[in-house]
Design an enzyme around this catalytic site. Sequence first.
Site, PDB file in Angstrom:
ATOM      1  N   CYS A  76      -5.583   5.843   3.768  1.00 53.75           N
ATOM      2  CA  CYS A  76      -4.012   5.664   3.509  1.00 53.75           C
ATOM      3  C   CYS A  76      -3.730   6.348   4.935  1.00 53.75           C
ATOM      4  CB  CYS A  76      -3.658   6.914   2.728  1.00 53.75           C
ATOM      5  SG  CYS A  76      -1.880   7.316   2.512  1.00 53.75           S
ATOM      6  N   CYS A 190       0.082   0.381   7.091  1.00 52.95           N
ATOM      7  CA  CYS A 190       0.027   0.945   5.425  1.00 52.95           C
ATOM      8  C   CYS A 190      -0.948   0.138   4.888  1.00 52.95           C
ATOM      9  CB  CYS A 190       1.555   1.009   5.109  1.00 52.95           C
ATOM     10  SG  CYS A 190       1.529   1.538   3.250  1.00 52.95           S
TER      11      CYS A 190
HETATM   12  N1  DGL Z   1      -0.830   3.236   1.492  1.00 49.46           N
HETATM   13  C1  DGL Z   1      -0.350   4.180   2.370  1.00 49.46           C
HETATM   14  C2  DGL Z   1      -0.496   4.426   3.502  1.00 49.46           C
HETATM   15  O1  DGL Z   1      -1.406   3.629   4.287  1.00 49.46           O
HETATM   16  C3  DGL Z   1       1.090   5.174   1.968  1.00 49.46           C
HETATM   17  C4  DGL Z   1       2.127   4.328   1.159  1.00 49.46           C
HETATM   18  C5  DGL Z   1       3.064   5.396   0.535  1.00 49.46           C
HETATM   19  O2  DGL Z   1       2.390   6.085  -0.411  1.00 49.46           O
HETATM   20  O3  DGL Z   1       4.288   5.491   1.101  1.00 49.46           O
HETATM   21  O4  DGL Z   1       0.359   4.791   4.617  1.00 49.46           O
END
Ligand code: DGL
Length: 267
Positions: A76, A190
């Site tokens: 993440c 993301c």
């Molecule tokens: N998948 C996450 C990232 O790489 C976050 C997405 C979220 O929860 O806003 O930032």
Amino acid sequence: MPSRPIGVFDSGVGGLSVLRALRAELPHEDFVYLADSGFAPYGERDEAFVVARARAITHHLLHGEDQPIKALVMACNTATAAAIHLLRRDHPGLPIIGVEPALKPAVAASQTHHIGVMATRGTLASQKFKALLASLDGQAQFFCQPCDGLADAIEHNDTPNISALCARYLQAGGPFGVHPGEMDTLVLGCTHYPFARAQWQALLPAGVLIIDNGAPVARQARRVLTHHASEDHIGQITLRSTGDPDLLAQAASRWLGLTVSAQSRHL
Ligand code: DGL
């Protein structure tokens, strides 16, 4: 003695894009994937909230019901930006691998030196991201777009909304294309966004390169692992969610071809 698993977490299903690359790179390793879907999205929350979630999840992966993890992959960007330095300080003996938007590979690949970056509001506002941008000052022009709502739409596989949001966020910046002055590279900053690759691709002119970080992160995980599983072992995947476990199992089936049920956990 069996090898300990590698922990992987994200705010939700997005980190499965990293797990996919990890499985390809490390097929003998066991993984425990934790989707914090009960607390998603992270990208529109404040930093203290994300830090608290990252700490609670790491604690669960180290002291919960399984063998303690031998390494942690923060799949993440938002959590990495907010908390990786704190988790490394809390757990100095644990190898921790994070993800950040692939700006450096984009600079190396771009011919026009105009690059689009799609990420969460939290990632783009973080000190870590600002430092990354500053380190590339003068090497390219970056258009950075916060994509509110997009991770959530991908989380729920809401296809019409995914397409509408991708279109809106692409249109917000300067033109994409391969001609001088146009953005010829799009960074998906993301881990949810690679699951909208088909939608991005359909909206972009031919020749625009889309970059995400799954494969480099998996290679980095291989490099930092000090104990590897035996090559006779077939890696097992455990899926857990703080939200709806069926959403996680369906996403893992759809995108990774996994037929594993997901467990519910309250952390
Ligand atoms: N998948 C996450 C990232 O790489 C976050 C997405 C979220 O929860 O806003 O930032």
